[in-house]
Design a protein around this motif. Sequence first.
Motif, PDB file in Angstrom:
ATOM      1  N   HIS A  49      -3.515   3.556  -0.938  1.00 55.67           N
ATOM      2  CA  HIS A  49      -3.684   3.311  -2.369  1.00 55.67           C
ATOM      3  C   HIS A  49      -2.958   2.033  -2.743  1.00 55.67           C
ATOM      4  CE1 HIS A  49      -3.881   7.584  -1.545  1.00 55.67           C
ATOM      5  NE2 HIS A  49      -4.719   7.690  -2.539  1.00 55.67           N
ATOM      6  N   THR A  50      -3.496   1.324  -3.694  1.00 53.90           N
ATOM      7  CA  THR A  50      -2.876   0.054  -4.077  1.00 53.90           C
ATOM      8  C   THR A  50      -1.851   0.218  -5.189  1.00 53.90           C
ATOM      9  OG1 THR A  50      -4.788  -0.331  -5.477  1.00 53.90           O
ATOM     10  CG2 THR A  50      -4.775  -1.429  -3.329  1.00 53.90           C
ATOM     11  N   SER A  51      -1.813   1.372  -5.829  1.00 51.99           N
ATOM     12  CA  SER A  51      -0.800   1.560  -6.862  1.00 51.99           C
ATOM     13  C   SER A  51      -0.228   2.969  -6.798  1.00 51.99           C
ATOM     14  CB  SER A  51      -1.362   1.264  -8.259  1.00 51.99           C
ATOM     15  OG  SER A  51      -1.769   2.455  -8.897  1.00 51.99           O
ATOM     16  N   ILE A  52       1.020   3.090  -7.223  1.00 56.15           N
ATOM     17  CA  ILE A  52       1.717   4.374  -7.177  1.00 56.15           C
ATOM     18  C   ILE A  52       1.045   5.395  -8.081  1.00 56.15           C
ATOM     19  CG2 ILE A  52       3.439   3.683  -8.940  1.00 56.15           C
ATOM     20  CD1 ILE A  52       4.301   5.812  -5.831  1.00 56.15           C
ATOM     21  N   VAL A  53       0.488   4.938  -9.173  1.00 56.54           N
ATOM     22  CA  VAL A  53      -0.165   5.848 -10.119  1.00 56.54           C
ATOM     23  C   VAL A  53      -1.422   6.452  -9.489  1.00 56.54           C
ATOM     24  CG1 VAL A  53      -1.231   6.057 -12.399  1.00 56.54           C
ATOM     25  CG2 VAL A  53       0.764   4.588 -12.088  1.00 56.54           C
ATOM     26  N   ASP A 108       8.699   2.414 -13.765  1.00 58.89           N
ATOM     27  CA  ASP A 108       9.448   1.204 -13.416  1.00 58.89           C
ATOM     28  C   ASP A 108       8.531  -0.008 -13.337  1.00 58.89           C
ATOM     29  OD1 ASP A 108       9.589   1.694  -9.864  1.00 58.89           O
ATOM     30  OD2 ASP A 108       8.565   2.891 -11.346  1.00 58.89           O
ATOM     31  N   LEU A 109       7.277   0.229 -12.943  1.00 53.85           N
ATOM     32  CA  LEU A 109       6.303  -0.861 -12.886  1.00 53.85           C
ATOM     33  C   LEU A 109       6.122  -1.477 -14.263  1.00 53.85           C
ATOM     34  CD1 LEU A 109       3.368   0.212 -10.571  1.00 53.85           C
ATOM     35  CD2 LEU A 109       4.281  -2.088 -10.759  1.00 53.85           C
ATOM     36  N   ASN A 110       5.968  -0.612 -15.245  1.00 56.07           N
ATOM     37  CA  ASN A 110       5.791  -1.085 -16.604  1.00 56.07           C
ATOM     38  C   ASN A 110       7.060  -1.712 -17.138  1.00 56.07           C
ATOM     39  OD1 ASN A 110       3.388   0.167 -16.162  1.00 56.07           O
ATOM     40  ND2 ASN A 110       3.286   1.134 -18.155  1.00 56.07           N
ATOM     41  N   LEU A 111       8.208  -1.184 -16.720  1.00 52.24           N
ATOM     42  CA  LEU A 111       9.479  -1.778 -17.119  1.00 52.24           C
ATOM     43  C   LEU A 111       9.558  -3.203 -16.601  1.00 52.24           C
ATOM     44  CD1 LEU A 111      12.064   1.101 -16.538  1.00 52.24           C
ATOM     45  CD2 LEU A 111      11.344   0.151 -18.721  1.00 52.24           C
ATOM     46  N   HIS A 153      -4.079  10.895  -6.506  1.00 51.36           N
ATOM     47  CA  HIS A 153      -4.700  11.369  -5.270  1.00 51.36           C
ATOM     48  C   HIS A 153      -3.987  12.612  -4.749  1.00 51.36           C
ATOM     49  CE1 HIS A 153      -6.127  11.184  -1.033  1.00 51.36           C
ATOM     50  NE2 HIS A 153      -4.870  11.467  -0.736  1.00 51.36           N
ATOM     51  N   MET A 154      -2.665  12.573  -4.700  1.00 51.72           N
ATOM     52  CA  MET A 154      -1.882  13.701  -4.200  1.00 51.72           C
ATOM     53  C   MET A 154      -2.169  14.966  -5.001  1.00 51.72           C
ATOM     54  SD  MET A 154      -0.375  12.719  -1.557  1.00 51.72           S
ATOM     55  CE  MET A 154       0.899  13.895  -1.121  1.00 51.72           C
ATOM     56  N   LYS A 155      -2.261  14.807  -6.308  1.00 49.21           N
ATOM     57  CA  LYS A 155      -2.491  15.948  -7.178  1.00 49.21           C
ATOM     58  C   LYS A 155      -3.916  16.463  -7.033  1.00 49.21           C
ATOM     59  CE  LYS A 155      -1.111  17.477 -11.747  1.00 49.21           C
ATOM     60  NZ  LYS A 155      -0.882  17.071 -13.135  1.00 49.21           N
ATOM     61  N   ALA A 156      -4.882  15.545  -7.035  1.00 48.48           N
ATOM     62  CA  ALA A 156      -6.299  15.929  -7.008  1.00 48.48           C
ATOM     63  C   ALA A 156      -6.732  16.432  -5.635  1.00 48.48           C
ATOM     64  CB  ALA A 156      -7.158  14.743  -7.437  1.00 48.48           C
ATOM     65  N   VAL A 157      -6.312  15.740  -4.566  1.00 46.88           N
ATOM     66  CA  VAL A 157      -6.801  16.073  -3.223  1.00 46.88           C
ATOM     67  C   VAL A 157      -5.917  17.110  -2.542  1.00 46.88           C
ATOM     68  CG1 VAL A 157      -7.433  15.125  -0.952  1.00 46.88           C
ATOM     69  CG2 VAL A 157      -7.818  13.773  -3.022  1.00 46.88           C
ATOM     70  N   PHE A 212       0.820  -1.198   0.000  1.00 43.90           N
ATOM     71  CA  PHE A 212       0.000   0.000   0.000  1.00 43.90           C
ATOM     72  C   PHE A 212       0.862   1.260   0.000  1.00 43.90           C
ATOM     73  CE2 PHE A 212      -4.249  -1.459   0.245  1.00 43.90           C
ATOM     74  CZ  PHE A 212      -4.220  -2.683   0.888  1.00 43.90           C
ATOM     75  N   TYR A 213       0.384   2.235  -0.707  1.00 43.88           N
ATOM     76  CA  TYR A 213       1.011   3.545  -0.686  1.00 43.88           C
ATOM     77  C   TYR A 213       0.128   4.420   0.186  1.00 43.88           C
ATOM     78  CZ  TYR A 213       3.675   1.735  -4.561  1.00 43.88           C
ATOM     79  OH  TYR A 213       4.490   0.968  -5.336  1.00 43.88           O
ATOM     80  N   VAL A 214       0.636   4.812   1.347  1.00 48.43           N
ATOM     81  CA  VAL A 214      -0.179   5.563   2.292  1.00 48.43           C
ATOM     82  C   VAL A 214       0.099   7.057   2.154  1.00 48.43           C
ATOM     83  CG1 VAL A 214      -0.810   5.846   4.718  1.00 48.43           C
ATOM     84  CG2 VAL A 214      -0.121   3.596   3.874  1.00 48.43           C
ATOM     85  N   CYS A 215      -0.987   7.817   2.035  1.00 44.19           N
ATOM     86  CA  CYS A 215      -0.872   9.271   1.935  1.00 44.19           C
ATOM     87  C   CYS A 215      -0.437   9.829   3.288  1.00 44.19           C
ATOM     88  CB  CYS A 215      -2.208   9.871   1.511  1.00 44.19           C
ATOM     89  SG  CYS A 215      -2.171  11.665   1.466  1.00 44.19           S
ATOM     90  N   LYS A 216       0.650  10.588   3.290  1.00 44.02           N
ATOM     91  CA  LYS A 216       1.168  11.155   4.539  1.00 44.02           C
ATOM     92  C   LYS A 216       0.269  12.262   5.071  1.00 44.02           C
ATOM     93  CE  LYS A 216       5.956  10.090   3.575  1.00 44.02           C
ATOM     94  NZ  LYS A 216       6.731  10.455   2.379  1.00 44.02           N
ATOM     95  N   ASP A 217      -0.516  12.863   4.188  1.00 46.74           N
ATOM     96  CA  ASP A 217      -1.370  13.979   4.582  1.00 46.74           C
ATOM     97  C   ASP A 217      -2.702  13.545   5.174  1.00 46.74           C
ATOM     98  OD1 ASP A 217       0.683  15.396   3.603  1.00 46.74           O
ATOM     99  OD2 ASP A 217      -0.449  16.531   2.119  1.00 46.74           O
ATOM    100  N   CYS A 218      -3.297  12.483   4.653  1.00 45.29           N
ATOM    101  CA  CYS A 218      -4.619  12.094   5.146  1.00 45.29           C
ATOM    102  C   CYS A 218      -4.717  10.618   5.513  1.00 45.29           C
ATOM    103  CB  CYS A 218      -5.709  12.476   4.138  1.00 45.29           C
ATOM    104  SG  CYS A 218      -5.707  11.474   2.647  1.00 45.29           S
ATOM    105  N   GLY A 219      -3.659   9.856   5.303  1.00 42.57           N
ATOM    106  CA  GLY A 219      -3.655   8.459   5.703  1.00 42.57           C
ATOM    107  C   GLY A 219      -4.380   7.520   4.755  1.00 42.57           C
ATOM    108  N   TYR A 220      -4.848   8.033   3.649  1.00 38.26           N
ATOM    109  CA  TYR A 220      -5.571   7.223   2.682  1.00 38.26           C
ATOM    110  C   TYR A 220      -4.629   6.232   2.016  1.00 38.26           C
ATOM    111  CZ  TYR A 220      -9.169   6.193  -0.775  1.00 38.26           C
ATOM    112  OH  TYR A 220     -10.100   5.568  -1.550  1.00 38.26           O
TER     113      TYR A 220
END
Length: 78
Positions: free
Chosen positions: A13-17, A62-65, A22-26, A3-11
């Motif tokens: 995410h299952t993928s880096i993308v 890198d995921l796609n690589l 989320h970081m950009k939108a929220v 999981f990628y956990v948002c440092k700002d709200c704790g949400y």
Amino acid sequence: MKFYVCKDCGYEHTSIVVYQRHMKAVHNKVPINTCKICSEKFKGNDEFDKHLQFTHGTNHWDLNLAMKQVLRDMKKLD
Ligand SMILES: [Zn+2]
Ligand SMILES: [Zn+2]
């Protein structure tokens, strides 16, 4: 699962993308991408995409690589 956990709200995410989206939108934060090939840093996904395409001749993350490597290995087995 990783999981990628948002440092700002704790949400979580299952993928880096999705996390970067989320970081950009929220939180209106542009992700910093580090090129795994040459260690250069890029602000935002577009710049990174361009760098990968024009500098290293590949088109994504890198995921796609890693996925491409798997596909290559699979083809070798055929
Ligand atoms: Zn958040
Ligand atoms: Zn690079």
